[in-house]
Design an enzyme around this catalytic site. Structure first.
Site, mmCIF file in Angstrom:
data_model
loop_
_atom_site.group_PDB
_atom_site.id
_atom_site.type_symbol
_atom_site.label_atom_id
_atom_site.label_comp_id
_atom_site.label_asym_id
_atom_site.label_seq_id
_atom_site.Cartn_x
_atom_site.Cartn_y
_atom_site.Cartn_z
ATOM 1 N N LYS A 1 -7.569 -3.037 5.024
ATOM 2 C CA LYS A 1 -6.854 -3.618 3.885
ATOM 3 C C LYS A 1 -6.873 -5.150 3.927
ATOM 4 O O LYS A 1 -7.519 -5.741 4.769
ATOM 5 C CB LYS A 1 -5.432 -3.048 3.838
HETATM 6 C C1 LIG Z 1 -4.444 2.877 2.492
HETATM 7 C C2 LIG Z 1 -3.617 3.475 1.425
HETATM 8 C C3 LIG Z 1 -2.425 4.158 1.685
HETATM 9 C C4 LIG Z 1 -1.983 4.520 3.056
HETATM 10 O O1 LIG Z 1 -1.926 3.456 3.902
HETATM 11 P P1 LIG Z 1 -1.769 3.651 5.465
HETATM 12 O O2 LIG Z 1 -1.243 2.335 5.920
HETATM 13 O O3 LIG Z 1 -3.139 3.945 5.997
HETATM 14 O O4 LIG Z 1 -0.829 4.768 5.717
HETATM 15 C C5 LIG Z 1 -1.657 4.567 0.615
HETATM 16 N N1 LIG Z 1 -2.047 4.364 -0.651
HETATM 17 C C6 LIG Z 1 -3.208 3.742 -0.928
HETATM 18 C C7 LIG Z 1 -3.580 3.534 -2.363
HETATM 19 C C8 LIG Z 1 -4.037 3.303 0.094
HETATM 20 O O5 LIG Z 1 -5.208 2.726 -0.180
#
Ligand SMILES: *Cc1c(COP(=O)(O)O)cnc(C)c1O
Length: 393
Positions: free
Chosen positions: A189
């Site tokens: 991210k």
């Molecule tokens: C990555 C993601 C999540 C979950 O994030 P984590 O930190 O991996 O639990 C939830 N919603 C979206 C849209 C994502 O891209």
């Protein structure tokens, strides 16, 4: 030639030093780094409260709980998202449903939402919570959604997992319109804590509830206790919480990453603009740009004009060691969701988007030379599967 991943974290010497300093300190968890990271994140996003947890899935879960979602509640989200956007409702025993996307923005569509709300109102089945998702980092239509939320009486939990640092109507995402917003710090991210998540809100009572629920539902604050504490050791359990705490190592990394957010954001935006330029004229649709919002550019996801060639184009790029990806397989078509009654065809815009979707590598460390290689390979793969009319004539 070197492998080009679709995303790669950017870790600086300062990031490493921040984590090492925690390892050499007295607190690996529940120390001072966490409140520091939360305060810095809240400042950067111009929001009163930021509550950090172990990952964004946990953030969505605890935010649903804190917003009162439980058995009998109805939650709507976008089918064009990661599984967690829908699973969080099911963790709470609520009912999940989806609203089809807008083909241009790839986000939960306003027209589809209005139509679905009108028929839900007639059937007495209005949602309690809407979870719109800022797909690829592009903020969703929150002002209009807020209007509908006031009219129909539901809450908004924005899944801004892709959108750290994005802005909407001139304000940072996470500061306005939604009741709460969730961010992800997974390694792919915008900023990372390896695993990590954050909930932001302007509502002090909601923030207190989030802090309570992320740590067993227990408090050591005498002001919150039912009985006067019988000693300084006293704690009370006020709700059924979980352990969703973020460690000090993660928080220190997050604070250090946040200091580099603007610079990483600029790198992503510049690469996205360069993609726009290099891809112009190819048989595909580039990501949308909307005048009233700025994307965080988590993903550079294009749509091929000829979805029937997506698999071959994908394979050709992977063969060339380019880490293309696809976002997202519509959640309602997953076996687990089919077993709940959803069927292919239920949300045709999300399914049409998925059929031709292709995510190209995009991360701050991607070099122009690497980006050129991605574009050259893509162009060659498209040409191989879509002979130019001139070539045929
Ligand atoms: C990555 C993601 C999540 C979950 O994030 P984590 O930190 O991996 O639990 C939830 N919603 C979206 C849209 C994502 O891209």
């Amino acid at each position: 030639m070197a492998h080009i991943p679709y995303s790669r974290q950017s870790v600086s010497p300062a990031d490493i030093a921040a984590v090492v300093a925690v390892l050499e300190s007295d607190f690996l968890t529940q120390g001072a780094a966490l409140p520091r990271f939360e305060a810095a994140f809240a400042r950067r996003h111009q929001v009163a409260h930021a509550v950090a947890v172990s990952n964004a899935t946990a953030a969505l879960h605890v935010a649903c709980l804190a917003l009162g979602i439980g058995p009998g509640s109805r939650v709507w989200t976008s089918p064009n998202s990661f599984l967690a956007s829908a699973n969080c409702a099911l963790y709470c025993g609520a009912e999940i449903d989806f609203v089809d996307i807008d083909p241009l923005s790839r986000n939960l569509g306003l027209a589809a939402l209005q139509a679905k709300l009108a028929s839900a109102a007639a059937a007495g089945r209005l949602p309690d919570l809407l979870i719109p998702v800022d797909f690829a980092g592009l903020p969703c239509d929150l002002r209009e959604m807020r209007g509908l939320a006031e009219r129909y009486g539901f809450k908004i939990l924005q899944d801004a997992s892709h959108a750290t640092g994005a802005s909407y109507l001139g304000a940072p995402v996470g500061s306005a319109w939604a009741d709460a917003s969730v961010f992800s710090f997974h390694a792919v991210k915008i900023i990372t804590t390896a695993e990590g998540g954050m909930v932001t809100t302007q509502d002090a009572a909601l923030a207190d509830r989030l802090r309570l629920l992320r740590s067993h539902g227990m408090t050591r604050d005498p002001a919150q206790m039912h009985a006067p504490p019988d000693g300084p050791w006293a704690y009370e359990q006020l709700a059924l919480g979980l352990n969703l705490r973020m460690t000090e190592l993660q928080a220190a990394l997050g604070e250090s990453q946040l200091a580099r957010l603007a610079q990483m954001q600029q790198a992503r935006a510049a690469l996205a603009e360069r993609y726009d330029r290099l891809l112009a004229g190819l048989p595909l649709r580039c990501p949308p740009r909307l005048a009233d919002r700025v994307s965080a550019w988590h993903l550079y996801a294009v749509q091929l004009d000829a979805p029937q060639h997506r698999a071959a184009v994908f394979a050709a790029l992977r063969e060339a060691d380019i880490g293309v990806n696809v976002h997202y397989i519509p959640i309602h078509t997953q076996p687990y969701y089919r077993q709940l009654g959803f069927r292919p065809g239920d949300f045709p815009n999300a399914e049409a988007w998925y059929a031709g979707a292709l995510t190209l590598p995009l991360f701050p460390g991607l070099t122009p030379a690497e980006q050129d290689r991605v574009v050259d390979c893509l162009q060659a793969a498209l040409a191989a599967h879509q002979p130019q009319t001139e070539a045929i004539a």
